[in-house]
Design a protein around this motif. Structure first.
Motif, PDB file in Angstrom:
ATOM      1  N   UNK A 213      -1.682 -14.573  -1.862  1.00 49.71           N
ATOM      2  CA  UNK A 213      -2.422 -13.460  -2.450  1.00 49.71           C
ATOM      3  C   UNK A 213      -1.667 -12.176  -2.139  1.00 49.71           C
ATOM      4  N   UNK A 214      -1.466 -11.348  -3.163  1.00 49.75           N
ATOM      5  CA  UNK A 214      -0.916 -10.009  -2.963  1.00 49.75           C
ATOM      6  C   UNK A 214      -1.999  -9.016  -3.353  1.00 49.75           C
ATOM      7  N   UNK A 215      -2.348  -8.132  -2.427  1.00 50.83           N
ATOM      8  CA  UNK A 215      -3.324  -7.069  -2.675  1.00 50.83           C
ATOM      9  C   UNK A 215      -2.568  -5.749  -2.711  1.00 50.83           C
ATOM     10  N   UNK A 216      -2.911  -4.902  -3.676  1.00 49.69           N
ATOM     11  CA  UNK A 216      -2.245  -3.611  -3.755  1.00 49.69           C
ATOM     12  C   UNK A 216      -3.261  -2.492  -3.781  1.00 49.69           C
ATOM     13  N   UNK A 217      -2.765  -1.297  -3.496  1.00 48.55           N
ATOM     14  CA  UNK A 217      -3.590  -0.106  -3.624  1.00 48.55           C
ATOM     15  C   UNK A 217      -3.474   0.809  -2.425  1.00 48.55           C
TER      16      UNK A 217
ATOM     17  N   UNK B  31       0.831  -1.193   0.000  1.00 50.79           N
ATOM     18  CA  UNK B  31       0.000   0.000   0.000  1.00 50.79           C
ATOM     19  C   UNK B  31       0.870   1.249   0.000  1.00 50.79           C
ATOM     20  N   UNK B  32       0.296   2.323  -0.478  1.00 49.52           N
ATOM     21  CA  UNK B  32       1.001   3.588  -0.561  1.00 49.52           C
ATOM     22  C   UNK B  32      -0.027   4.687  -0.803  1.00 49.52           C
ATOM     23  N   UNK B  33       0.366   5.912  -0.525  1.00 50.38           N
ATOM     24  CA  UNK B  33      -0.536   7.028  -0.805  1.00 50.38           C
ATOM     25  C   UNK B  33      -0.530   7.390  -2.282  1.00 50.38           C
ATOM     26  N   UNK B  34       0.452   6.928  -3.018  1.00 48.83           N
ATOM     27  CA  UNK B  34       0.513   7.206  -4.451  1.00 48.83           C
ATOM     28  C   UNK B  34       0.401   5.888  -5.229  1.00 48.83           C
ATOM     29  N   UNK B  35       0.085   5.981  -6.503  1.00 49.72           N
ATOM     30  CA  UNK B  35      -0.178   4.796  -7.311  1.00 49.72           C
ATOM     31  C   UNK B  35       0.983   4.489  -8.256  1.00 49.72           C
ATOM     32  N   UNK B  36       2.187   4.381  -7.731  1.00 49.66           N
ATOM     33  CA  UNK B  36       3.321   4.165  -8.620  1.00 49.66           C
ATOM     34  C   UNK B  36       4.237   3.039  -8.139  1.00 49.66           C
ATOM     35  N   UNK B  37       3.702   2.071  -7.443  1.00 53.13           N
ATOM     36  CA  UNK B  37       4.551   1.010  -6.920  1.00 53.13           C
ATOM     37  C   UNK B  37       4.273  -0.349  -7.545  1.00 53.13           C
ATOM     38  N   UNK B  38       3.434  -0.411  -8.573  1.00 53.66           N
ATOM     39  CA  UNK B  38       3.099  -1.686  -9.197  1.00 53.66           C
ATOM     40  C   UNK B  38       4.329  -2.362  -9.783  1.00 53.66           C
ATOM     41  N   UNK B  39       5.308  -1.591 -10.205  1.00 49.71           N
ATOM     42  CA  UNK B  39       6.511  -2.156 -10.811  1.00 49.71           C
ATOM     43  C   UNK B  39       7.206  -3.128  -9.872  1.00 49.71           C
TER      44      UNK B  39
END
Length: 178
Positions: free
Chosen positions: A151-155, A28-36
């Motif tokens: 399971x990995x959940x992101x967002x 998780x993060x406050x910004x949406x740029x960690x999918x990489x």
């Protein structure tokens, strides 16, 4: 010494003295740029021979959908929502809402079929927070998934109830000033 078998024994099963339980990981993060970094982990695991599924719930625009997964290597399937655009609002038209629900239903189905050992659910927290996928359904899915599936959940803004069932939580923060 390394020995190469001429014909693999496909009926070989290993009996372990314990059961392997899958993990629930949250990025998780406050910004949406960690999918990489999550995708790099998925590719590494797939490269080691583990079947991986990456599901991007809010990404569209490439006419993909669950009927047309992209295969990266032998062990990684990547699917996106069958939408003409990326979702950045809770306001969807009927066809968009149906596409998202079809992807969610498909994801639950294939996880229960145990085809994959790792499943990445990208930006699922946003889908929950937008009210597009019910939080209670996600919690039920996590509870009933096959025991060995990771399971990995992101967002951003992951719901507290999901954080409470997570085995590992990674919060990505920026350490520099813009």
């Amino acid at each position: 010494m390394v020995v190469q078998l001429e014909t693999p024994n496909e009926n070989l099963t290993l009996s372990l003295p314990y059961s392997i339980e899958g993990l629930v990981q949250v990025f998780t993060s406050t910004h949406r740029s960690f999918f990489t970094s999550v995708m790099a982990q998925a590719l590494r695991i797939a490269g080691q021979g583990t079947p991986v599924l990456v599901v991007q719930f809010l990404k569209g625009g490439i006419n993909q959908g669950h009927q047309r997964p992209i295969r990266l290597g032998q062990n990684l399937d990547w699917i996106r929502c069958d939408l003409p655009r990326c979702i950045d609002t809770p306001h969807l038209d009927e066809s968009e809402a149906q596409a998202l629900q079809k992807l969610w239903q498909h994801t639950q189905k294939v996880v229960c079929e145990t085809k994959y050992s790792l499943v990445v659910l990208d930006e699922l927290s946003l889908a929950i927070n937008f009210g597009l996928i019910p939080e209670t359904e996600v919690l039920a899915f996590l509870a009933k998934r096959p025991a060995h599936v990771d399971i990995i959940l992101t967002g951003p803004d992951m719901p507290k109830s999901i954080l409470e069932v997570a085995d590992q939580i990674t919060e990505i923060r920026r350490s520099h000033q813009p």
